[in-house]
Write an enzyme that holds these catalytic residues in place. Structure first.
Site, PDB file in Angstrom:
ATOM      1  N   ASP A  28       0.843  -1.195   0.000  1.00  0.00           N
ATOM      2  CA  ASP A  28       0.000   0.000   0.000  1.00  0.00           C
ATOM      3  C   ASP A  28       0.880   1.247   0.000  1.00  0.00           C
ATOM      4  O   ASP A  28       1.893   1.299   0.677  1.00  0.00           O
ATOM      5  CB  ASP A  28      -0.928   0.001   1.229  1.00  0.00           C
ATOM      6  N   HIS A  30      -0.246   4.586   0.462  1.00  0.00           N
ATOM      7  CA  HIS A  30      -0.843   5.817   0.969  1.00  0.00           C
ATOM      8  C   HIS A  30      -0.358   6.180   2.350  1.00  0.00           C
ATOM      9  O   HIS A  30      -0.327   5.358   3.241  1.00  0.00           O
ATOM     10  CB  HIS A  30      -2.360   5.693   0.966  1.00  0.00           C
ATOM     11  N   SER A  81      -4.986  -4.328   1.800  1.00  0.00           N
ATOM     12  CA  SER A  81      -4.143  -4.037   2.971  1.00  0.00           C
ATOM     13  C   SER A  81      -4.736  -4.607   4.244  1.00  0.00           C
ATOM     14  O   SER A  81      -4.029  -4.815   5.224  1.00  0.00           O
ATOM     15  CB  SER A  81      -3.951  -2.527   3.101  1.00  0.00           C
TER      16      SER A  81
HETATM   17  C1  B12 Z   1      -9.329  10.636  -1.187  1.00  0.00           C
HETATM   18  C2  B12 Z   1      -9.458   9.216  -1.727  1.00  0.00           C
HETATM   19  C3  B12 Z   1      -8.549   8.786  -2.699  1.00  0.00           C
HETATM   20  C4  B12 Z   1      -7.326   9.597  -3.116  1.00  0.00           C
HETATM   21  C5  B12 Z   1      -6.106   9.196  -2.239  1.00  0.00           C
HETATM   22  C6  B12 Z   1      -6.380   9.328  -0.779  1.00  0.00           C
HETATM   23  C7  B12 Z   1      -5.228   9.185   0.132  1.00  0.00           C
HETATM   24  N1  B12 Z   1      -4.081   9.480  -0.276  1.00  0.00           N
HETATM   25  O1  B12 Z   1      -5.440   8.796   1.251  1.00  0.00           O
HETATM   26  C8  B12 Z   1      -7.137   9.106  -4.583  1.00  0.00           C
HETATM   27  C9  B12 Z   1      -7.963   9.963  -5.492  1.00  0.00           C
HETATM   28  C10 B12 Z   1      -5.703   9.120  -5.088  1.00  0.00           C
HETATM   29  C11 B12 Z   1      -7.742   7.716  -4.469  1.00  0.00           C
HETATM   30  C12 B12 Z   1      -7.435   6.688  -5.339  1.00  0.00           C
HETATM   31  C13 B12 Z   1      -7.962   5.429  -5.220  1.00  0.00           C
HETATM   32  N2  B12 Z   1      -8.911   5.011  -4.378  1.00  0.00           N
HETATM   33 CO1  B12 Z   1      -9.688   6.155  -3.083  1.00  0.00          CO
HETATM   34  N3  B12 Z   1     -10.539   7.138  -1.803  1.00  0.00           N
HETATM   35  C14 B12 Z   1     -10.460   8.337  -1.271  1.00  0.00           C
HETATM   36  C15 B12 Z   1     -11.572   8.684  -0.260  1.00  0.00           C
HETATM   37  C16 B12 Z   1     -12.638   9.438  -1.017  1.00  0.00           C
HETATM   38  C17 B12 Z   1     -11.160   9.462   0.992  1.00  0.00           C
HETATM   39  C18 B12 Z   1      -9.927   8.864   1.722  1.00  0.00           C
HETATM   40  C19 B12 Z   1      -9.305   9.939   2.577  1.00  0.00           C
HETATM   41  O2  B12 Z   1      -9.937  10.735   3.137  1.00  0.00           O
HETATM   42  N4  B12 Z   1      -8.044  10.004   2.626  1.00  0.00           N
HETATM   43  C20 B12 Z   1      -7.463  11.056   3.442  1.00  0.00           C
HETATM   44  C21 B12 Z   1      -6.868  10.481   4.776  1.00  0.00           C
HETATM   45  C22 B12 Z   1      -6.450  11.613   5.679  1.00  0.00           C
HETATM   46  O3  B12 Z   1      -7.855   9.782   5.510  1.00  0.00           O
HETATM   47  P1  B12 Z   1      -7.528   8.325   6.058  1.00  0.00           P
HETATM   48  O4  B12 Z   1      -6.582   7.632   5.170  1.00  0.00           O
HETATM   49  O5  B12 Z   1      -8.819   7.671   6.333  1.00  0.00           O
HETATM   50  O6  B12 Z   1      -6.751   8.609   7.450  1.00  0.00           O
HETATM   51  C23 B12 Z   1      -7.420   9.003   8.617  1.00  0.00           C
HETATM   52  C24 B12 Z   1      -7.900   7.832   9.482  1.00  0.00           C
HETATM   53  O7  B12 Z   1      -8.169   6.674   8.761  1.00  0.00           O
HETATM   54  C25 B12 Z   1      -6.826   7.678  10.518  1.00  0.00           C
HETATM   55  N5  B12 Z   1      -5.655   6.874  10.179  1.00  0.00           N
HETATM   56  C26 B12 Z   1      -5.120   6.644   8.976  1.00  0.00           C
HETATM   57  N6  B12 Z   1      -4.019   5.891   9.072  1.00  0.00           N
HETATM   58  C27 B12 Z   1      -3.844   5.636  10.403  1.00  0.00           C
HETATM   59  C28 B12 Z   1      -2.879   4.875  11.093  1.00  0.00           C
HETATM   60  C29 B12 Z   1      -2.985   4.774  12.478  1.00  0.00           C
HETATM   61  C30 B12 Z   1      -1.952   3.975  13.236  1.00  0.00           C
HETATM   62  C31 B12 Z   1      -4.034   5.410  13.187  1.00  0.00           C
HETATM   63  C32 B12 Z   1      -4.125   5.294  14.666  1.00  0.00           C
HETATM   64  C33 B12 Z   1      -5.015   6.152  12.508  1.00  0.00           C
HETATM   65  C34 B12 Z   1      -4.895   6.250  11.119  1.00  0.00           C
HETATM   66  O8  B12 Z   1      -6.420   9.014  10.738  1.00  0.00           O
HETATM   67  C35 B12 Z   1      -6.352   9.692   9.476  1.00  0.00           C
HETATM   68  C36 B12 Z   1      -6.636  11.152   9.705  1.00  0.00           C
HETATM   69  O9  B12 Z   1      -7.874  11.308  10.289  1.00  0.00           O
HETATM   70  C37 B12 Z   1     -12.016   7.229   0.153  1.00  0.00           C
HETATM   71  C38 B12 Z   1     -13.470   7.082   0.585  1.00  0.00           C
HETATM   72  C39 B12 Z   1     -13.581   7.415   2.078  1.00  0.00           C
HETATM   73  N7  B12 Z   1     -14.536   8.170   2.359  1.00  0.00           N
HETATM   74  O10 B12 Z   1     -12.815   7.013   2.889  1.00  0.00           O
HETATM   75  C40 B12 Z   1     -11.753   6.444  -1.129  1.00  0.00           C
HETATM   76  C41 B12 Z   1     -11.207   4.916  -1.040  1.00  0.00           C
HETATM   77  C42 B12 Z   1     -10.241   4.925   0.113  1.00  0.00           C
HETATM   78  N8  B12 Z   1     -10.569   4.707  -2.308  1.00  0.00           N
HETATM   79  C43 B12 Z   1     -10.765   3.544  -2.716  1.00  0.00           C
HETATM   80  C44 B12 Z   1     -10.228   3.012  -3.921  1.00  0.00           C
HETATM   81  C45 B12 Z   1     -10.684   1.619  -4.330  1.00  0.00           C
HETATM   82  C46 B12 Z   1      -9.322   3.743  -4.686  1.00  0.00           C
HETATM   83  C47 B12 Z   1      -8.665   3.294  -6.013  1.00  0.00           C
HETATM   84  C48 B12 Z   1      -8.170   1.877  -6.060  1.00  0.00           C
HETATM   85  C49 B12 Z   1      -9.661   3.540  -7.163  1.00  0.00           C
HETATM   86  C50 B12 Z   1      -9.057   3.325  -8.573  1.00  0.00           C
HETATM   87  N9  B12 Z   1      -9.190   2.169  -9.123  1.00  0.00           N
HETATM   88  O11 B12 Z   1      -8.473   4.255  -9.089  1.00  0.00           O
HETATM   89  C51 B12 Z   1      -7.485   4.303  -6.114  1.00  0.00           C
HETATM   90  C52 B12 Z   1      -6.184   3.726  -5.538  1.00  0.00           C
HETATM   91  C53 B12 Z   1      -5.044   4.661  -5.666  1.00  0.00           C
HETATM   92  C54 B12 Z   1      -3.731   3.955  -5.641  1.00  0.00           C
HETATM   93  N10 B12 Z   1      -2.674   4.708  -5.700  1.00  0.00           N
HETATM   94  O12 B12 Z   1      -3.648   2.739  -5.571  1.00  0.00           O
HETATM   95  C55 B12 Z   1     -11.624   2.720  -1.776  1.00  0.00           C
HETATM   96  C56 B12 Z   1     -10.725   1.814  -0.910  1.00  0.00           C
HETATM   97  C57 B12 Z   1     -11.445   0.584  -0.389  1.00  0.00           C
HETATM   98  C58 B12 Z   1     -11.230  -0.554  -1.324  1.00  0.00           C
HETATM   99  N11 B12 Z   1     -12.280  -1.007  -1.897  1.00  0.00           N
HETATM  100  O13 B12 Z   1     -10.113  -0.976  -1.522  1.00  0.00           O
HETATM  101  C59 B12 Z   1     -12.320   3.849  -0.929  1.00  0.00           C
HETATM  102  C60 B12 Z   1     -12.691   3.449   0.488  1.00  0.00           C
HETATM  103  C61 B12 Z   1     -13.599   4.209  -1.722  1.00  0.00           C
HETATM  104  C62 B12 Z   1     -14.672   3.101  -1.730  1.00  0.00           C
HETATM  105  N12 B12 Z   1     -15.796   3.500  -1.406  1.00  0.00           N
HETATM  106  O14 B12 Z   1     -14.460   1.981  -2.009  1.00  0.00           O
HETATM  107  N13 B12 Z   1      -8.594   7.627  -3.448  1.00  0.00           N
END
Ligand code: B12
Length: 505
Positions: A28, A30, A81
């Site tokens: 992964d 990200h 993941s």
């Molecule tokens: C923004 C986003 C993207 C962004 C990248 C986001 C990123 N860099 O994190 C982009 C546009 C690049 C993207 C691409 C893709 N995405 Co997207 N994306 C999203 C979206 C809309 C929001 C995620 C987000 O907010 N990220 C921002 C970070 C800050 O949030 P976070 O990772 O959740 O982290 C927070 C918490 O989780 C926590 N946290 C995180 N890590 C850790 C670790 C610890 C130890 C702790 C305590 C807490 C913690 O704290 C963080 C801050 O609050 C989600 C849907 C959703 N609502 O979640 C889909 C999602 C994550 N994406 C998804 C997918 C499938 C993809 C793609 C594969 C789609 C495609 N075929 O192109 C690609 C993959 C990209 C790649 N390189 O492989 C799926 C993943 C689930 C799955 N089925 O695998 C989701 C859930 C959408 C869905 N409904 O299915 N995506």
């Protein structure tokens, strides 16, 4: 040196509150989420050891031992993941660890942690952390000798309840056998509908993209989500509670955007393709040419098996493509990336201890990748496929998806199987042509990348396949010629049954 001292409390003379090892799991790419949590914990006097992305389990556990950390934090964005996290937990159990395991990332959930990860690690406690704002309380409770016993007892009781409720919930849902679900598929009058033919077949690369045009198509709502500011843009800027923070963040983002545009910091690249295609059951067959005599590749699709009320169909993406022998049809595909540059720029900010700007650049790169997908899809509808030449939708309208056709992304709910990206990347030769590759978990590198297929059907819409039954998994395994155990691995989160160990074939 100062930051490091800061991180372990030396600068303030305060002993650090604890040492936390953070890593995005193997396969992964990200790290925005992980980095935000790392910054929040460091600001609360925790020493953070960050191993970065794509970190193998062995390295995580070796470093944890060598550094004598007080807790391990794992992050992941995509469903493959989740299995890695289960693996880390079972290895921690096997190696005799007892320290807490923190789980986070967009694809993780309390249910998955309670049902799949927690049971693997009983010598220590696994805790799912929904977002950064909760991390400090969770960690301080787990590392406090006074609070820990009661806290762990609560978590374990809660996870047991979550697991029981989940099992019951899934059991209650009525599901159809595959044949019945297929009989209730989405029907199209292919006599009346003639699929449009693209203006070209094969692939085309897009480089030297106008960054300012992409910037005009940025969807800001998910951007604010990154910073846990919940609400739609632009209303969020006037929100009575979050407005001030949102406006500050937006101003900072505009300044960073101006830098990106002025200095051409990003080099987005994209590639699209179109191929003759027809549906064969739940699969989309692609042909080498219009004679449709030789197969080029197949996109395998999954069908909803939930029993539907009224005359609602059990959907599969293949339903939007003309079945073989009816009309000649076509499908398209794309991969876009904001480019590798964002990684180096973000690292430059990190080295200058400016984590905020580093996360800002990454979050904007993600927005550029999504905006590029949006802009390219519009050109596909109006120009390259050309079935909507009169479409006249501005950036905001596009976000409402009122246009004809969809671009379902492998991994998203309409096709939860990430391995389908292999076919797409092969057809588009994405690695050679635009430098986007797949990891062993089918994540795309560079991280700010998006991929999907194009479907032009006038009634095409996004749906969720949801959970699938064993009969479909067996059928899918046969069609895809992939061992059932492997299919079960990649479809883990959407299986409506617990794979049995006998599935050796
Ligand atoms: C923004 C986003 C993207 C962004 C990248 C986001 C990123 N860099 O994190 C982009 C546009 C690049 C993207 C691409 C893709 N995405 Co997207 N994306 C999203 C979206 C809309 C929001 C995620 C987000 O907010 N990220 C921002 C970070 C800050 O949030 P976070 O990772 O959740 O982290 C927070 C918490 O989780 C926590 N946290 C995180 N890590 C850790 C670790 C610890 C130890 C702790 C305590 C807490 C913690 O704290 C963080 C801050 O609050 C989600 C849907 C959703 N609502 O979640 C889909 C999602 C994550 N994406 C998804 C997918 C499938 C993809 C793609 C594969 C789609 C495609 N075929 O192109 C690609 C993959 C990209 C790649 N390189 O492989 C799926 C993943 C689930 C799955 N089925 O695998 C989701 C859930 C959408 C869905 N409904 O299915 N995506």
């Amino acid at each position: 040196m100062e930051a490091e001292k800061q991180a372990n409390g030396e600068a303030t003379g305060r002993r650090s509150a604890g040492k936390i090892l953070m890593a995005t799991v193997k396969g992964d790419v990200h790290d925005i989420g992980k980095n935000i949590v790392g910054v929040v914990l460091a600001c609360n006097n925790y020493e953070i050891i960050d191993l970065g992305v794509m970190v193998p389990t062995a390295k995580i556990l070796e470093t944890a031992k060598a550094e004598k950390v007080d807790a391990i934090g794992l992050s992941g964005l995509i469903t493959p993941s989740l299995d890695e996290m289960v693996h880390v937990a079972s290895e921690m159990e096997r190696e005799g660890f007892t320290i807490p395991l923190l789980i986070g990332g967009a694809t993780t959930s309390r249910v998955h942690t309670a049902v799949k990860i927690h049971p693997q690690y009983s010598s220590g406690q696994t805790v799912h952390v929904h977002d950064a704002s909760r991390a400090v309380n969770v960690v301080s409770a787990l590392l406090s000798d006074d609070q820990r016993p009661a806290y762990i007892a609560d978590i374990r009781a809660e996870y047991q309840k979550v697991a029981d409720k989940h099992a019951q919930g899934e059991a209650d849902k009525q599901r159809l056998p595959l044949e019945k679900a297929r009989a209730n598929g989405f029907k199209t009058d292919w006599v009346a509908l003639t699929p449009p033919k693209p203006s070209f077949l094969g692939t085309r690369v897009f480089e030297n993209v106008d960054l300012s045009e992409l910037a005009r198509h940025i969807d800001w709502t998910p951007f604010f989500q990154t910073w846990e500011l919940k609400g739609r843009y632009p209303q969020i800027l006037e929100d009575k509670d979050q407005g001030t923070a949102a406006r500050q963040l937006y101003d900072d983002a505009q300044n960073m955007l101006a830098e990106i545009l002025k200095k051409n910091w990003f080099r987005p690249k994209g590639i699209i393709g179109f191929w003759p295609a027809n549906a064969v059951g739940d699969d989309i067959k692609l042909f080498t040419d219009e004679t449709r005599s030789a197969e080029l590749a197949t996109f395998y699709t999954l069908r909803q098996q939930l029993s539907k009320s009224g005359d609602k169909p059990n959907m599969a993406l293949a339903d939007f493509v003309a079945p073989v022998g009816t009309k000649p049809d076509y499908v398209g595909g794309f991969v876009v990336t904001a480019g590798l540059e964002e990684v180096a720029i973000a690292e430059r900010f990190e080295r200058a201890n400016d984590d905020y700007s580093s996360i800002l650049v990454k979050a904007l790169a993600d927005r550029f990748a999504e905006a590029f997908a949006e802009v390219l899809h519009q050109r596909v509808r109006k120009e390259f496929w050309g079935y909507a030449q009169d479409e006249n939708l501005g950036p905001d309208d596009l976000l409402q998806e009122t246009y004809r056709g969809i671009r379902p992304a492998p991994g998203y709910p309409a096709q939860p199987d990430h391995t389908e990206k292999t076919t797409l990347f092969h057809l588009l030769n994405a690695k050679q042509r635009i430098g986007v590759s797949l990891t062993e978990s089918y994540a795309m590198w560079p991280g700010s990348s998006v991929s999907g297929i194009y479907l032009s059907h006038p009634e095409a819409y996004y749906f969720g396949v949801a959970k699938v039954e064993r009969d479909q998994v067996e059928d899918y395994s046969r069609r895809k010629n992939m061992p059932i155990r492997e299919v079960e691995r990649w479809l883990g989160p959407v299986l409506n049954y617990v794979p049995s160990s006998k599935d050796g074939d």
